[in-house]
Design an enzyme around this catalytic site. Structure first.
Site, PDB file in Angstrom:
ATOM      1  N   ARG A 118     -12.523  -0.659  18.359  1.00 30.20           N
ATOM      2  CA  ARG A 118     -11.318  -1.483  18.544  1.00 30.20           C
ATOM      3  C   ARG A 118     -11.155  -2.574  17.481  1.00 30.20           C
ATOM      4  O   ARG A 118     -10.490  -3.578  17.726  1.00 30.20           O
ATOM      5  CB  ARG A 118     -11.271  -2.105  19.942  1.00 30.20           C
ATOM      6  CG  ARG A 118     -11.239  -1.076  21.054  1.00 30.20           C
ATOM      7  CD  ARG A 118     -10.765  -1.655  22.366  1.00 30.20           C
ATOM      8  NE  ARG A 118     -10.963  -0.695  23.439  1.00 30.20           N
ATOM      9  CZ  ARG A 118     -12.059  -0.628  24.181  1.00 30.20           C
ATOM     10  NH1 ARG A 118     -13.059  -1.460  23.968  1.00 30.20           N
ATOM     11  NH2 ARG A 118     -12.139   0.280  25.125  1.00 30.20           N
ATOM     12  N   LYS A 140      -0.180  -2.400   6.482  1.00 30.59           N
ATOM     13  CA  LYS A 140       0.179  -1.110   7.066  1.00 30.59           C
ATOM     14  C   LYS A 140      -0.950  -0.122   6.831  1.00 30.59           C
ATOM     15  O   LYS A 140      -1.391   0.081   5.701  1.00 30.59           O
ATOM     16  CB  LYS A 140       1.453  -0.562   6.414  1.00 30.59           C
ATOM     17  CG  LYS A 140       2.709  -1.249   6.883  1.00 30.59           C
ATOM     18  CD  LYS A 140       3.918  -0.456   6.402  1.00 30.59           C
ATOM     19  CE  LYS A 140       5.209  -1.096   6.858  1.00 30.59           C
ATOM     20  NZ  LYS A 140       6.371  -0.300   6.424  1.00 30.59           N
ATOM     21  N   GLU A 182       7.399   1.144  -7.708  1.00 29.41           N
ATOM     22  CA  GLU A 182       7.333   0.053  -6.724  1.00 29.41           C
ATOM     23  C   GLU A 182       7.457  -1.303  -7.417  1.00 29.41           C
ATOM     24  O   GLU A 182       8.067  -2.232  -6.880  1.00 29.41           O
ATOM     25  CB  GLU A 182       6.024   0.116  -5.926  1.00 29.41           C
ATOM     26  CG  GLU A 182       5.837   1.378  -5.110  1.00 29.41           C
ATOM     27  CD  GLU A 182       6.665   1.425  -3.812  1.00 29.41           C
ATOM     28  OE1 GLU A 182       7.194   0.377  -3.380  1.00 29.41           O
ATOM     29  OE2 GLU A 182       6.786   2.527  -3.244  1.00 29.41           O
ATOM     30  N   LYS A 224       5.862  -9.179  -2.563  1.00 30.27           N
ATOM     31  CA  LYS A 224       5.652  -8.528  -1.275  1.00 30.27           C
ATOM     32  C   LYS A 224       5.081  -9.513  -0.249  1.00 30.27           C
ATOM     33  O   LYS A 224       5.490  -9.514   0.914  1.00 30.27           O
ATOM     34  CB  LYS A 224       4.729  -7.312  -1.425  1.00 30.27           C
ATOM     35  CG  LYS A 224       4.587  -6.559  -0.113  1.00 30.27           C
ATOM     36  CD  LYS A 224       4.101  -5.139  -0.251  1.00 30.27           C
ATOM     37  CE  LYS A 224       4.092  -4.467   1.128  1.00 30.27           C
ATOM     38  NZ  LYS A 224       3.548  -3.119   1.098  1.00 30.27           N
ATOM     39  N   GLU A 234       7.440  -6.148  10.715  1.00 32.30           N
ATOM     40  CA  GLU A 234       8.600  -5.374  10.299  1.00 32.30           C
ATOM     41  C   GLU A 234       9.690  -5.311  11.357  1.00 32.30           C
ATOM     42  O   GLU A 234      10.203  -4.250  11.694  1.00 32.30           O
ATOM     43  CB  GLU A 234       8.185  -3.934   9.914  1.00 32.30           C
ATOM     44  CG  GLU A 234       9.256  -3.279   9.051  1.00 32.30           C
ATOM     45  CD  GLU A 234       8.731  -2.027   8.356  1.00 32.30           C
ATOM     46  OE1 GLU A 234       7.703  -1.498   8.762  1.00 32.30           O
ATOM     47  OE2 GLU A 234       9.394  -1.600   7.402  1.00 32.30           O
ATOM     48  N   ARG A 238      11.558  -7.599   6.441  1.00 33.90           N
ATOM     49  CA  ARG A 238      10.560  -6.804   5.742  1.00 33.90           C
ATOM     50  C   ARG A 238      11.066  -5.419   5.363  1.00 33.90           C
ATOM     51  O   ARG A 238      10.595  -4.820   4.400  1.00 33.90           O
ATOM     52  CB  ARG A 238       9.308  -6.659   6.621  1.00 33.90           C
ATOM     53  CG  ARG A 238       8.225  -5.820   5.966  1.00 33.90           C
ATOM     54  CD  ARG A 238       6.927  -5.989   6.708  1.00 33.90           C
ATOM     55  NE  ARG A 238       5.933  -5.050   6.223  1.00 33.90           N
ATOM     56  CZ  ARG A 238       4.656  -5.117   6.524  1.00 33.90           C
ATOM     57  NH1 ARG A 238       4.215  -6.079   7.308  1.00 33.90           N
ATOM     58  NH2 ARG A 238       3.807  -4.237   6.063  1.00 33.90           N
ATOM     59  N   ASN A 242      11.655  -1.309   1.786  1.00 37.12           N
ATOM     60  CA  ASN A 242      11.825   0.142   1.810  1.00 37.12           C
ATOM     61  C   ASN A 242      12.997   0.624   0.966  1.00 37.12           C
ATOM     62  O   ASN A 242      13.475   1.737   1.170  1.00 37.12           O
ATOM     63  CB  ASN A 242      11.986   0.602   3.260  1.00 37.12           C
ATOM     64  CG  ASN A 242      10.694   0.406   4.036  1.00 37.12           C
ATOM     65  OD1 ASN A 242       9.616   0.730   3.557  1.00 37.12           O
ATOM     66  ND2 ASN A 242      10.805  -0.162   5.221  1.00 37.12           N
ATOM     67  N   HIS A 245      13.159   4.171   0.048  1.00 36.85           N
ATOM     68  CA  HIS A 245      12.124   4.878   0.808  1.00 36.85           C
ATOM     69  C   HIS A 245      12.685   5.836   1.854  1.00 36.85           C
ATOM     70  O   HIS A 245      12.043   6.823   2.179  1.00 36.85           O
ATOM     71  CB  HIS A 245      11.182   3.883   1.490  1.00 36.85           C
ATOM     72  CG  HIS A 245      10.189   3.265   0.542  1.00 36.85           C
ATOM     73  ND1 HIS A 245      10.554   2.539  -0.562  1.00 36.85           N
ATOM     74  CD2 HIS A 245       8.828   3.270   0.534  1.00 36.85           C
ATOM     75  CE1 HIS A 245       9.472   2.121  -1.199  1.00 36.85           C
ATOM     76  NE2 HIS A 245       8.410   2.546  -0.552  1.00 36.85           N
ATOM     77  N   HIS A 249      11.315   9.264   1.474  1.00 31.75           N
ATOM     78  CA  HIS A 249      10.504   9.962   2.484  1.00 31.75           C
ATOM     79  C   HIS A 249      11.084  11.340   2.778  1.00 31.75           C
ATOM     80  O   HIS A 249      10.346  12.300   2.977  1.00 31.75           O
ATOM     81  CB  HIS A 249      10.432   9.152   3.780  1.00 31.75           C
ATOM     82  CG  HIS A 249       9.390   8.075   3.753  1.00 31.75           C
ATOM     83  ND1 HIS A 249       9.253   7.150   4.760  1.00 31.75           N
ATOM     84  CD2 HIS A 249       8.423   7.781   2.840  1.00 31.75           C
ATOM     85  CE1 HIS A 249       8.252   6.319   4.476  1.00 31.75           C
ATOM     86  NE2 HIS A 249       7.743   6.682   3.307  1.00 31.75           N
ATOM     87  N   HIS A 262       4.681   9.808  -4.094  1.00 28.91           N
ATOM     88  CA  HIS A 262       5.462   8.823  -3.336  1.00 28.91           C
ATOM     89  C   HIS A 262       6.372   8.009  -4.269  1.00 28.91           C
ATOM     90  O   HIS A 262       7.573   7.880  -4.026  1.00 28.91           O
ATOM     91  CB  HIS A 262       4.499   7.896  -2.588  1.00 28.91           C
ATOM     92  CG  HIS A 262       5.171   6.770  -1.856  1.00 28.91           C
ATOM     93  ND1 HIS A 262       5.865   6.960  -0.696  1.00 28.91           N
ATOM     94  CD2 HIS A 262       5.260   5.434  -2.142  1.00 28.91           C
ATOM     95  CE1 HIS A 262       6.357   5.792  -0.277  1.00 28.91           C
ATOM     96  NE2 HIS A 262       5.997   4.859  -1.145  1.00 28.91           N
TER      97      HIS A 262
END
Lengths: 365, 365
Positions: A118, A140, A182, A224, A234, A238, A242, A245, A249, A262
């Protein structure tokens, strides 16, 4: 070496950037809670840099976990290799995981750290430009699911990020370009001044000029970090990170993970988002031209895959995490250096953007 | 119906306790963020109670995910069934997962909620006494690994917990007893007054007398909530909740998951922890006798499995999450109603406790 701090109250952490800092024990030491440490790397990066990190951790009981390389292995069975390694060597809650590799290694190691007993500590040592400017900030972590990218994961912050710019000398040129996508994005969404700097220094970055790399990485991480500090989980602002993106994606998913990098998919997706912003009357033709020229200078694709239809995009975009209740939210530009997130646009305009002739649109830039 | 609040700042949530409240839409409504809701249950509980929860959620788009029942399925492939169901029905970040079942269902659904798209909401509807008094409070979620229980998971809080005491009428007697082991534990570690109440009301609880059940569940949740509020991420005091668990986990692991119920293993483990506390001179023979008598009245085992050796215990205890750097930390009692966590005891004493003759020790209680 330069150090910046990502400010997240009790989860704040330092990012160190410099050439050759991978071997510096003083950067790791303060963040280790026990003698046990696990280094997670992959079959490409481990032969190049594992020995150096090992040197920095002398005196610790090391577990070394070497994963197969590539986005195709960002899955549960590979994640399980990390848990197996930790349990076999009886790592307890005070262990620290060190991610040595690119974004996939960082995302998986971070997620393993989030879940193992955990939650245990982890340190990122990103070795690709993309992971240095993207996944080092924001917390992330996660893995892919056969039905979608990054669908299983956690927000989980590292204890520290150690960026050794010298690792970029062994990075394939295509991956360097993918990282630059990026970097350019940060200029477009929130730092017009940085975009101007990039227009003046793109050749230096292509040549891996150390001072230029450090500057670009630092300004990207700062950009960032500013955005993430405002919105760690997010829920709002935030999402501007993207840019490109949602389209990107869809391209990655349609083409199969790993066939388009990517950053390459993001580059083509950025051109689509900018074209849409221009069609909405928000940014000028000239702004689109500048961005396309810069992406081209960075050796990035500016046109989506041949044969990919509007319906292909829409199918993948609807399950994207940025979709809320079925509405497709997009990141668009109001002007260079200023982005917004919106689902408030004519559906016909999105359809037109998905079908536009990008070969012709970008030919003259 | 009684409602108590688990106080965790912006993650605070209500626990509703009462007979027949499973069908009340007003308890679910305030915690749903979109029309999509997924109910996760298992093959035993779904036929009994799914229809009622379905009624409470009329007007929502429901995805129903029915898992195989049992601790043996608290694993990755079963967790994957939840992700598959969510992705097939295109649940986005605003979805809510509802866990309808016992501790395994709650732990897995909570972990799925923690990981799906990096975190969505979930509501617990625990249908066993154990899950009502244990997993409803504390935010522990996760799955097992072949090398250890609950090794992969997250701390993740529900939006609400809805405890319908009427569900206990269909609970097998052995599982009721297993739940009582945890109820008794709360009296032992932090509420001597509650322990006295239990001595007076154990027969009512065995008979499923509704008022007694509500009282016992409420006082157990309050006790746990007090401890968890002080230490959400288990860095200190929270560990006292693990009275009997370090020995108990070793029993569960040695015997194979599911052969000894968790509460049964905890009951035998509690007797071992109390015997050790008494050997250290902290609690009286009489205190041990009271606890053993109460556990017996609740129809719980008070003796570890025949043939389980000290070496078997130690092998499993060393990888337990409560082990820090190889030192085995134990929860022991200073007196009835007061526990502490310590690794400061003679190793020989632990060895003696692991080899003691519990048949004889408990025969007279």
């Amino acid at each position: 070496m330069r150090t910046l701090t990502v400010d997240l109250a009790e989860r704040s952490y330092p990012i160190h950037i410099g050439a050759g800092i991978l071997e510096n024990p003083e950067l790791f030491g303060p963040h280790l809670q026990s003698r046990k440490v696990a280094i997670v790397s992959n079959t490409t990066v481990a032969p190049l840099y594992l020995e150096r990190v090992r040197n920095a951790l002398r005196g610790h009981e090391l577990t070394e976990i070497i994963l197969p390389d590539g986005e195709a292995y960002k899955d549960w069975p590979t994640l399980q290799m990390i848990f197996d390694g930790l349990l076999k060597d009886r790592h307890d809650r005070k262990t620290t995981l060190i991610a040595l590799g690119g974004g996939v290694t960082g995302d998986m190691t971070g997620f393993a750290a989030a879940c193992y007993q955990r939650g245990v500590g982890f340190i990122q040592v990103p070795t690709t430009l993309l992971s240095q400017v993207d996944s080092s900030v924001g917390g992330k972590t996660g893995i892919n699911h056969p039905l979608g990218k990054n669908m299983i994961g956690a927000f989980y912050q590292p204890k520290a990020v150690i960026i050794d710019t010298a690792t970029l000398t062994t990075l394939p040129p295509r991956e360097l370009a993918a990282g630059l996508a990026e970097v350019i994005k940060y200029g477009l969404i929130c730092d017009a001044d940085f975009l101007g700097w990039l227009e003046r220094h793109m050749q230096d970055l292509n040549r891996l000029e150390p001072e230029a790399l450090t500057e670009a990485i630092e300004r990207s991480c700062q950009a960032k970090a500013r955005v993430v500090a405002e919105d760690e989980r997010e829920s709002g602002i935030r999402a501007i990170l993207n840019l490109g993106h949602t389209f990107g994606h869809a391209i990655e998913t349609e083409m199969g993970y790993g066939n388009w990098l990517h950053g390459e998919a993001v580059a083509a997706g950025t051109v689509m988002a900018l074209h849409m912003s221009q069609q909405l009357g928000w940014i000028t033709d000239e702004a689109v031209r500048r961005a396309v020229a810069l992406l081209k200078q960075a050796k990035l694709p500016v046109v989506p895959p041949a044969g990919m239809q509007a319906a292909d995009f829409l199918r993948h975009m609807a399950v994207d995490k940025k979709a809320l209740d079925g509405q497709i939210r997009l990141v668009l530009l109001e002007r260079i250096g200023e982005a917004l997130v919106t689902a408030d646009y004519p559906a016909a305009l999105l359809a037109a953007v998905l079908q536009a002739d990008y070969e012709t649109l970008t030919a003259a830039c």
